[in-house]
Design a protein around this motif. Structure first.
Motif, PDB file in Angstrom:
ATOM      1  N   ALA A  74     -23.663 -31.504  13.900  1.00 58.15           N
ATOM      2  CA  ALA A  74     -23.248 -31.096  12.551  1.00 58.15           C
ATOM      3  C   ALA A  74     -23.279 -29.581  12.386  1.00 58.15           C
ATOM      4  CB  ALA A  74     -24.139 -31.763  11.514  1.00 58.15           C
ATOM      5  N   SER A  75     -24.053 -28.893  13.214  1.00 59.69           N
ATOM      6  CA  SER A  75     -24.126 -27.428  13.135  1.00 59.69           C
ATOM      7  C   SER A  75     -22.756 -26.786  13.378  1.00 59.69           C
ATOM      8  CB  SER A  75     -25.160 -26.885  14.118  1.00 59.69           C
ATOM      9  OG  SER A  75     -24.789 -27.176  15.447  1.00 59.69           O
ATOM     10  N   TYR A  76     -21.813 -27.546  13.931  1.00 60.72           N
ATOM     11  CA  TYR A  76     -20.441 -27.067  14.123  1.00 60.72           C
ATOM     12  C   TYR A  76     -19.897 -26.498  12.809  1.00 60.72           C
ATOM     13  CZ  TYR A  76     -15.396 -27.126  14.806  1.00 60.72           C
ATOM     14  OH  TYR A  76     -14.072 -26.753  14.874  1.00 60.72           O
ATOM     15  N   LEU A  77     -20.218 -27.155  11.692  1.00 64.86           N
ATOM     16  CA  LEU A  77     -19.689 -26.727  10.393  1.00 64.86           C
ATOM     17  C   LEU A  77     -20.259 -25.379   9.952  1.00 64.86           C
ATOM     18  CD1 LEU A  77     -19.777 -30.180   8.579  1.00 64.86           C
ATOM     19  CD2 LEU A  77     -17.752 -28.971   9.445  1.00 64.86           C
ATOM     20  N   LYS A  78     -21.498 -25.118  10.323  1.00 67.62           N
ATOM     21  CA  LYS A  78     -22.121 -23.826   9.981  1.00 67.62           C
ATOM     22  C   LYS A  78     -21.505 -22.708  10.813  1.00 67.62           C
ATOM     23  CE  LYS A  78     -26.712 -21.920   9.111  1.00 67.62           C
ATOM     24  NZ  LYS A  78     -28.151 -22.209   9.186  1.00 67.62           N
ATOM     25  N   LYS A  79     -21.095 -23.044  12.024  1.00 63.20           N
ATOM     26  CA  LYS A  79     -20.478 -22.063  12.915  1.00 63.20           C
ATOM     27  C   LYS A  79     -19.009 -21.833  12.573  1.00 63.20           C
ATOM     28  CE  LYS A  79     -23.543 -23.578  16.584  1.00 63.20           C
ATOM     29  NZ  LYS A  79     -23.648 -24.577  17.642  1.00 63.20           N
ATOM     30  N   ASN A  80     -18.402 -22.783  11.866  1.00 64.36           N
ATOM     31  CA  ASN A  80     -16.981 -22.718  11.495  1.00 64.36           C
ATOM     32  C   ASN A  80     -16.869 -22.892   9.984  1.00 64.36           C
ATOM     33  OD1 ASN A  80     -15.461 -22.848  14.289  1.00 64.36           O
ATOM     34  ND2 ASN A  80     -17.172 -24.278  14.382  1.00 64.36           N
ATOM     35  N   ALA A 101     -15.947 -36.553   3.426  1.00 69.07           N
ATOM     36  CA  ALA A 101     -15.787 -35.176   3.906  1.00 69.07           C
ATOM     37  C   ALA A 101     -17.178 -34.577   4.086  1.00 69.07           C
ATOM     38  CB  ALA A 101     -14.974 -34.358   2.918  1.00 69.07           C
ATOM     39  N   LEU A 102     -17.359 -33.865   5.185  1.00 66.11           N
ATOM     40  CA  LEU A 102     -18.609 -33.158   5.458  1.00 66.11           C
ATOM     41  C   LEU A 102     -18.293 -31.675   5.563  1.00 66.11           C
ATOM     42  CD1 LEU A 102     -20.069 -35.428   8.309  1.00 66.11           C
ATOM     43  CD2 LEU A 102     -20.612 -35.523   5.861  1.00 66.11           C
ATOM     44  N   GLU A 103     -19.134 -30.851   4.939  1.00 74.61           N
ATOM     45  CA  GLU A 103     -18.931 -29.410   5.037  1.00 74.61           C
ATOM     46  C   GLU A 103     -20.256 -28.686   4.940  1.00 74.61           C
ATOM     47  OE1 GLU A 103     -16.354 -28.449   1.687  1.00 74.61           O
ATOM     48  OE2 GLU A 103     -18.084 -27.908   0.477  1.00 74.61           O
ATOM     49  N   PHE A 104     -20.221 -27.410   5.309  1.00 76.15           N
ATOM     50  CA  PHE A 104     -21.386 -26.552   5.113  1.00 76.15           C
ATOM     51  C   PHE A 104     -21.068 -25.638   3.950  1.00 76.15           C
ATOM     52  CE2 PHE A 104     -23.941 -22.728   5.763  1.00 76.15           C
ATOM     53  CZ  PHE A 104     -25.206 -23.302   5.861  1.00 76.15           C
ATOM     54  N   ASP A 105     -21.905 -25.690   2.914  1.00 80.42           N
ATOM     55  CA  ASP A 105     -21.751 -24.850   1.733  1.00 80.42           C
ATOM     56  C   ASP A 105     -22.501 -23.553   2.001  1.00 80.42           C
ATOM     57  OD1 ASP A 105     -22.102 -23.538  -0.732  1.00 80.42           O
ATOM     58  OD2 ASP A 105     -21.995 -25.446  -1.832  1.00 80.42           O
ATOM     59  N   ASP A 106     -21.744 -22.483   2.274  1.00 78.86           N
ATOM     60  CA  ASP A 106     -22.382 -21.213   2.650  1.00 78.86           C
ATOM     61  C   ASP A 106     -23.023 -20.507   1.460  1.00 78.86           C
ATOM     62  OD1 ASP A 106     -19.694 -20.890   1.838  1.00 78.86           O
ATOM     63  OD2 ASP A 106     -19.543 -18.940   2.803  1.00 78.86           O
ATOM     64  N   VAL A 107     -22.689 -20.886   0.224  1.00 78.37           N
ATOM     65  CA  VAL A 107     -23.321 -20.292  -0.949  1.00 78.37           C
ATOM     66  C   VAL A 107     -24.748 -20.830  -1.093  1.00 78.37           C
ATOM     67  CG1 VAL A 107     -23.257 -20.073  -3.462  1.00 78.37           C
ATOM     68  CG2 VAL A 107     -21.125 -19.933  -2.137  1.00 78.37           C
ATOM     69  N   THR A 110     -26.300 -25.336   2.485  1.00 81.95           N
ATOM     70  CA  THR A 110     -26.612 -26.754   2.683  1.00 81.95           C
ATOM     71  C   THR A 110     -25.395 -27.462   3.255  1.00 81.95           C
ATOM     72  OG1 THR A 110     -25.902 -27.324   0.439  1.00 81.95           O
ATOM     73  CG2 THR A 110     -28.250 -26.879   0.746  1.00 81.95           C
ATOM     74  N   TYR A 111     -25.668 -28.514   3.992  1.00 84.17           N
ATOM     75  CA  TYR A 111     -24.617 -29.409   4.461  1.00 84.17           C
ATOM     76  C   TYR A 111     -24.367 -30.416   3.338  1.00 84.17           C
ATOM     77  CZ  TYR A 111     -25.374 -27.424   9.051  1.00 84.17           C
ATOM     78  OH  TYR A 111     -25.465 -26.557  10.101  1.00 84.17           O
ATOM     79  N   THR A 112     -23.098 -30.704   3.078  1.00 86.22           N
ATOM     80  CA  THR A 112     -22.742 -31.522   1.929  1.00 86.22           C
ATOM     81  C   THR A 112     -21.816 -32.654   2.338  1.00 86.22           C
ATOM     82  OG1 THR A 112     -22.872 -29.525   0.575  1.00 86.22           O
ATOM     83  CG2 THR A 112     -21.774 -31.408  -0.402  1.00 86.22           C
ATOM     84  N   ALA A 113     -22.016 -33.826   1.717  1.00 85.11           N
ATOM     85  CA  ALA A 113     -21.104 -34.962   1.864  1.00 85.11           C
ATOM     86  C   ALA A 113     -20.358 -35.114   0.549  1.00 85.11           C
ATOM     87  CB  ALA A 113     -21.883 -36.232   2.174  1.00 85.11           C
ATOM     88  N   LEU A 114     -19.036 -35.308   0.632  1.00 88.39           N
ATOM     89  CA  LEU A 114     -18.191 -35.480  -0.548  1.00 88.39           C
ATOM     90  C   LEU A 114     -17.361 -36.742  -0.363  1.00 88.39           C
ATOM     91  CD1 LEU A 114     -17.929 -32.252   0.561  1.00 88.39           C
ATOM     92  CD2 LEU A 114     -17.122 -32.053  -1.766  1.00 88.39           C
ATOM     93  N   PHE A 115     -17.226 -37.529  -1.431  1.00 87.37           N
ATOM     94  CA  PHE A 115     -16.467 -38.778  -1.353  1.00 87.37           C
ATOM     95  C   PHE A 115     -16.204 -39.314  -2.750  1.00 87.37           C
ATOM     96  CE2 PHE A 115     -20.972 -39.483  -0.979  1.00 87.37           C
ATOM     97  CZ  PHE A 115     -21.233 -40.491  -1.899  1.00 87.37           C
ATOM     98  N   GLY A 116     -15.273 -40.240  -2.833  1.00 85.93           N
ATOM     99  CA  GLY A 116     -15.019 -40.968  -4.070  1.00 85.93           C
ATOM    100  C   GLY A 116     -15.596 -42.359  -3.933  1.00 85.93           C
TER     101      GLY A 116
END
Length: 193
Positions: A74-80, A101-107, A110-116
């Motif tokens: 998952a650290s891939y998202l922090k690097k990208n 959707a998985l992303e890293f919130d640089d603000v 934190t790593y975040t999961a988003l979905f409906g």
């Protein structure tokens, strides 16, 4: 809700008198007697139908990936930081989710999961109570908003507050963790009604 979705999943996925369920799905199905007696439960792998790396700003697909990409940590998202990962799986139907959707919130870092989440509006208090109880940490971050247009709860929460999360886990492990969390949320909402 969950019971109906599990019943439909089992009815539509029995093959040669076998149904694939993971451990917690099996426990739920047995508790509610959802699997016919002549059907054997076998361990389910994690199957995806779509894996896309997308641009955060434009939401355009950068590249469609194969299942092998889910072995990446998952650290891939922090690097990208400009990317998020979007995954669809027919397994998600059970929990009323089309994709995650998985992303890293640089603000907030934190790593975040988003979905409906397909649940009726009336379940808002039960959803929020579950998140308040099961996301651990100071200043726990989540957002839950009902969209009357889609009939979905637009949800996102920081993965860092789920017990056991760390960014060295593979994407597959993280997706399984998120799936289990949403499954338990759906079960709690169902039990609360």
């Amino acid at each position: 809700m969950l019971n109906k979705q599990m019943t439909n999943y089992i009815a539509n996925n029995v093959n040669n008198n076998e149904i694939e369920l993971n451990n917690f799905e099996k426990v739920y199905a047995e508790k509610h007697q959802l699997v016919p007696q002549d059907v054997t439960i076998v361990d389910k792998g994690f199957h995806t139908s779509v894996i896309e790396r997308c641009n955060k700003e434009t939401e355009e697909v950068i590249r469609t990936e194969t299942d092998n990409f889910l072995n990446e940590s998952a650290s891939y998202l922090k690097k990208n930081l400009n990317e998020f990962l979007f995954v669809e799986s027919n397994t998600f139907e059970i929990i009323g989710v089309d994709g995650i959707a998985l992303e890293f919130d640089d603000v907030f870092e934190t790593y975040t999961a988003l979905f409906g989440l397909k649940l009726q509006k009336k379940y808002g208090p039960a959803i929020k109570a579950f998140l308040d109880t099961h996301l651990q940490g100071d200043n726990t971050k989540y957002s839950v908003m009902f969209s009357g247009e889609d009939g979905l709860w637009d949800m996102n929460f920081a993965l860092s507050y789920i017990e056991g999360f760390n960014d060295e886990l593979s994407f597959e492990q993280v997706l399984k963790m998120v799936y289990l969390f949403i499954f338990k949320l759906s079960e709690a909402v169902e039990d609360d009604k």
